[in-house]
Design a protein around this motif. Sequence first.
Motif, PDB file in Angstrom:
ATOM      1  N   ASP A 165      52.383 -64.018 -51.688  1.00 17.29           N
ATOM      2  CA  ASP A 165      53.101 -63.792 -52.945  1.00 17.29           C
ATOM      3  C   ASP A 165      54.073 -64.922 -53.270  1.00 17.29           C
ATOM      4  O   ASP A 165      54.449 -65.104 -54.434  1.00 17.29           O
ATOM      5  N   GLU A 166      54.501 -65.673 -52.252  1.00 17.77           N
ATOM      6  CA  GLU A 166      55.451 -66.763 -52.456  1.00 17.77           C
ATOM      7  C   GLU A 166      54.757 -68.102 -52.671  1.00 17.77           C
ATOM      8  O   GLU A 166      55.401 -69.089 -53.020  1.00 17.77           O
ATOM      9  N   PHE A 167      53.472 -68.153 -52.444  1.00 18.39           N
ATOM     10  CA  PHE A 167      52.717 -69.397 -52.379  1.00 18.39           C
ATOM     11  C   PHE A 167      52.165 -69.744 -53.758  1.00 18.39           C
ATOM     12  O   PHE A 167      51.678 -68.892 -54.487  1.00 18.39           O
ATOM     13  N   GLU A 168      52.255 -71.035 -54.121  1.00 18.66           N
ATOM     14  CA  GLU A 168      51.759 -71.512 -55.408  1.00 18.66           C
ATOM     15  C   GLU A 168      50.392 -72.180 -55.252  1.00 18.66           C
ATOM     16  O   GLU A 168      50.163 -72.911 -54.284  1.00 18.66           O
ATOM     17  N   VAL A 169      49.501 -71.925 -56.173  1.00 17.43           N
ATOM     18  CA  VAL A 169      48.201 -72.615 -56.223  1.00 17.43           C
ATOM     19  C   VAL A 169      48.083 -73.242 -57.608  1.00 17.43           C
ATOM     20  O   VAL A 169      47.882 -72.536 -58.606  1.00 17.43           O
ATOM     21  N   ALA A 170      48.235 -74.556 -57.660  1.00 16.62           N
ATOM     22  CA  ALA A 170      48.222 -75.297 -58.929  1.00 16.62           C
ATOM     23  C   ALA A 170      46.943 -76.125 -58.992  1.00 16.62           C
ATOM     24  O   ALA A 170      46.837 -77.173 -58.355  1.00 16.62           O
ATOM     25  N   ALA A 171      45.969 -75.642 -59.740  1.00 15.17           N
ATOM     26  CA  ALA A 171      44.632 -76.244 -59.766  1.00 15.17           C
ATOM     27  C   ALA A 171      44.420 -77.085 -61.015  1.00 15.17           C
ATOM     28  O   ALA A 171      44.723 -76.643 -62.130  1.00 15.17           O
ATOM     29  N   THR A 172      43.878 -78.278 -60.827  1.00 13.77           N
ATOM     30  CA  THR A 172      43.485 -79.115 -61.956  1.00 13.77           C
ATOM     31  C   THR A 172      42.201 -78.548 -62.551  1.00 13.77           C
ATOM     32  O   THR A 172      41.157 -78.515 -61.889  1.00 13.77           O
ATOM     33  N   VAL A 173      42.275 -78.081 -63.791  1.00 15.62           N
ATOM     34  CA  VAL A 173      41.129 -77.439 -64.445  1.00 15.62           C
ATOM     35  C   VAL A 173      40.945 -78.059 -65.830  1.00 15.62           C
ATOM     36  O   VAL A 173      41.769 -77.845 -66.727  1.00 15.62           O
ATOM     37  N   PRO A 174      39.872 -78.827 -66.031  1.00 17.04           N
ATOM     38  CA  PRO A 174      39.637 -79.393 -67.368  1.00 17.04           C
ATOM     39  C   PRO A 174      39.373 -78.281 -68.387  1.00 17.04           C
ATOM     40  O   PRO A 174      38.652 -77.322 -68.108  1.00 17.04           O
ATOM     41  N   ILE A 175      39.970 -78.413 -69.573  1.00 20.17           N
ATOM     42  CA  ILE A 175      39.725 -77.503 -70.688  1.00 20.17           C
ATOM     43  C   ILE A 175      39.374 -78.331 -71.913  1.00 20.17           C
ATOM     44  O   ILE A 175      40.160 -79.191 -72.325  1.00 20.17           O
ATOM     45  N   VAL A 176      38.203 -78.099 -72.457  1.00 24.11           N
ATOM     46  CA  VAL A 176      37.752 -78.831 -73.639  1.00 24.11           C
ATOM     47  C   VAL A 176      37.306 -77.813 -74.689  1.00 24.11           C
ATOM     48  O   VAL A 176      36.323 -77.091 -74.494  1.00 24.11           O
ATOM     49  N   VAL A 177      38.040 -77.748 -75.778  1.00 20.39           N
ATOM     50  CA  VAL A 177      37.708 -76.824 -76.863  1.00 20.39           C
ATOM     51  C   VAL A 177      36.801 -77.545 -77.845  1.00 20.39           C
ATOM     52  O   VAL A 177      37.185 -78.554 -78.443  1.00 20.39           O
ATOM     53  N   ASP A 178      35.570 -77.040 -77.994  1.00 14.96           N
ATOM     54  CA  ASP A 178      34.592 -77.665 -78.882  1.00 14.96           C
ATOM     55  C   ASP A 178      33.526 -76.614 -79.201  1.00 14.96           C
ATOM     56  O   ASP A 178      33.049 -75.931 -78.294  1.00 14.96           O
ATOM     57  N   ASP A 179      33.138 -76.494 -80.445  1.00 17.74           N
ATOM     58  CA  ASP A 179      32.115 -75.514 -80.810  1.00 17.74           C
ATOM     59  C   ASP A 179      30.773 -75.817 -80.174  1.00 17.74           C
ATOM     60  O   ASP A 179      29.930 -74.932 -80.043  1.00 17.74           O
ATOM     61  N   ASP A 180      30.558 -77.073 -79.781  1.00 16.63           N
ATOM     62  CA  ASP A 180      29.307 -77.489 -79.135  1.00 16.63           C
ATOM     63  C   ASP A 180      29.544 -77.586 -77.624  1.00 16.63           C
ATOM     64  O   ASP A 180      30.252 -78.482 -77.150  1.00 16.63           O
ATOM     65  N   VAL A 181      28.942 -76.669 -76.859  1.00 13.98           N
ATOM     66  CA  VAL A 181      29.162 -76.623 -75.405  1.00 13.98           C
ATOM     67  C   VAL A 181      28.666 -77.899 -74.727  1.00 13.98           C
ATOM     68  O   VAL A 181      29.327 -78.440 -73.836  1.00 13.98           O
ATOM     69  N   GLU A 182      27.498 -78.391 -75.147  1.00 13.51           N
ATOM     70  CA  GLU A 182      26.958 -79.603 -74.519  1.00 13.51           C
ATOM     71  C   GLU A 182      27.856 -80.808 -74.785  1.00 13.51           C
ATOM     72  O   GLU A 182      28.077 -81.634 -73.894  1.00 13.51           O
ATOM     73  N   ARG A 183      28.362 -80.908 -75.978  1.00 10.15           N
ATOM     74  CA  ARG A 183      29.267 -82.012 -76.303  1.00 10.15           C
ATOM     75  C   ARG A 183      30.553 -81.902 -75.485  1.00 10.15           C
ATOM     76  O   ARG A 183      31.090 -82.903 -75.015  1.00 10.15           O
ATOM     77  N   ALA A 184      31.024 -80.687 -75.292  1.00  9.69           N
ATOM     78  CA  ALA A 184      32.204 -80.483 -74.456  1.00  9.69           C
ATOM     79  C   ALA A 184      31.908 -80.861 -73.011  1.00  9.69           C
ATOM     80  O   ALA A 184      32.729 -81.501 -72.343  1.00  9.69           O
ATOM     81  N   ALA A 185      30.741 -80.482 -72.517  1.00  8.72           N
ATOM     82  CA  ALA A 185      30.364 -80.825 -71.140  1.00  8.72           C
ATOM     83  C   ALA A 185      30.260 -82.332 -70.952  1.00  8.72           C
ATOM     84  O   ALA A 185      30.582 -82.858 -69.877  1.00  8.72           O
ATOM     85  N   ASP A 186      29.826 -83.034 -72.005  1.00  7.58           N
ATOM     86  CA  ASP A 186      29.712 -84.500 -71.928  1.00  7.58           C
ATOM     87  C   ASP A 186      31.070 -85.150 -71.648  1.00  7.58           C
ATOM     88  O   ASP A 186      31.127 -86.249 -71.084  1.00  7.58           O
ATOM     89  N   ARG A 187      32.144 -84.492 -72.038  1.00 11.21           N
ATOM     90  CA  ARG A 187      33.483 -85.031 -71.783  1.00 11.21           C
ATOM     91  C   ARG A 187      33.834 -84.957 -70.296  1.00 11.21           C
ATOM     92  O   ARG A 187      34.652 -85.749 -69.812  1.00 11.21           O
ATOM     93  N   ILE A 188      33.237 -84.009 -69.589  1.00 11.86           N
ATOM     94  CA  ILE A 188      33.572 -83.767 -68.181  1.00 11.86           C
ATOM     95  C   ILE A 188      32.595 -84.443 -67.230  1.00 11.86           C
ATOM     96  O   ILE A 188      32.945 -84.791 -66.101  1.00 11.86           O
ATOM     97  N   ARG A 189      31.352 -84.636 -67.660  1.00 14.43           N
ATOM     98  CA  ARG A 189      30.324 -85.168 -66.757  1.00 14.43           C
ATOM     99  C   ARG A 189      30.723 -86.484 -66.075  1.00 14.43           C
ATOM    100  O   ARG A 189      30.521 -86.635 -64.857  1.00 14.43           O
ATOM    101  N   PRO A 190      31.295 -87.471 -66.791  1.00 16.93           N
ATOM    102  CA  PRO A 190      31.660 -88.727 -66.116  1.00 16.93           C
ATOM    103  C   PRO A 190      32.683 -88.519 -65.001  1.00 16.93           C
ATOM    104  O   PRO A 190      32.628 -89.191 -63.964  1.00 16.93           O
ATOM    105  N   PHE A 191      33.612 -87.614 -65.204  1.00 16.80           N
ATOM    106  CA  PHE A 191      34.627 -87.288 -64.204  1.00 16.80           C
ATOM    107  C   PHE A 191      33.977 -86.734 -62.943  1.00 16.80           C
ATOM    108  O   PHE A 191      34.288 -87.154 -61.818  1.00 16.80           O
TER     109      PHE A 191
END
Length: 341
Positions: free
Chosen positions: A218-244
């Motif tokens: 309960d005292e421990f923090e978990v701070a995760a790096t999570v990409p969030i890309v808002v785009d009506d086109d899922v594939e186009r949004a995924a293209d932003r993450i693929r190179p990473f």
Amino acid sequence: MKLGYTTGYWSSGPPAGVVEAIAEADRLGFDSVWAAEAYGSDCLTPLAWWGASTSRVRLGTNIMQMSARTPTAAAMAALTLDHLSGGRFILGLGASGPQVVEGWYGQPYPRPLARTREYIDIVRAVLARSGPVQYDGDFHQLPHRGGTGLGKPLKSTVHPLRTDLPIYLAAEGPKNVALAAEIADGWLPLFFSPKADGFYRAALAEGFARPGARRTPDEFEVAATVPIVVDDDVERAADRIRPFVALYVGGMGARSTNFHRDVIARLGYERECDLITEAYLAGDKQAAVAAVPTALVQDIALIGPAAKIKDEMQRWRETVITSLLVSGSPRQLRQIAELVH
């Protein structure tokens, strides 16, 4: 669930728009701002420079590479920035990998868990300031063995603002995650997926159960790096993450030792990891990026239309994560804040 803003690595220079984005994160009530380092910019200078214009957000390193500084130097930087920020500093530490540790910093890599334990022991001794620091470990000795023989135990001239300044540990493998739960105040995961929540809960539980564990769950923090890309086109949004993803799976480690690849492979993408690695190491980065499936991106990121992301957020809220570390322009941060809250 809290929100943090991560500035990420620099490329050839400072990231564009970062000053405005940090100001917006502070205004929006984000909990934290984070800076990274590898073998280009350091993480402390930007955090101090940009953080000076903020008033509320906590300022964290994600991550300060342990091989880049002695434990006492890391402790000095931590207590300095904690004073300058009015008690807002988080010391995020990580072992990195052998390519960077041995190739860039010229330090040995073997037995990273044991090295990490000694490193944090010494940092905490400096921050406690209960007496001159002495340590006789396998990797770190204070005073130094040999040499002139004139070394003497010393105590920080500066009184720490917080002797319990939080230390978070970056970890990917189960043993390192357990170590974070045992000796640190928080964990900094990369490529977290709700699919792996049970796996990480088990690793954390092992660490919490060890004698002398520093925190309860309960005292421990978990701070995760999570990409969030808002785009009506899922594939186009995924293209932003693929190179990473392709960079980390194929280029951030050796063929035989790549902890980032191992995380992705455990999610069920062993074959895809092989394809990405082969293409990347052959110099065909375009093929490596193309080999990153959309399903994988959706496992480790929140992408697509706003309504889809809002629906999927519930799955992430049910995990061990306490903070989502996100990036983007000021406009994107406002949109992300609305979706998460």
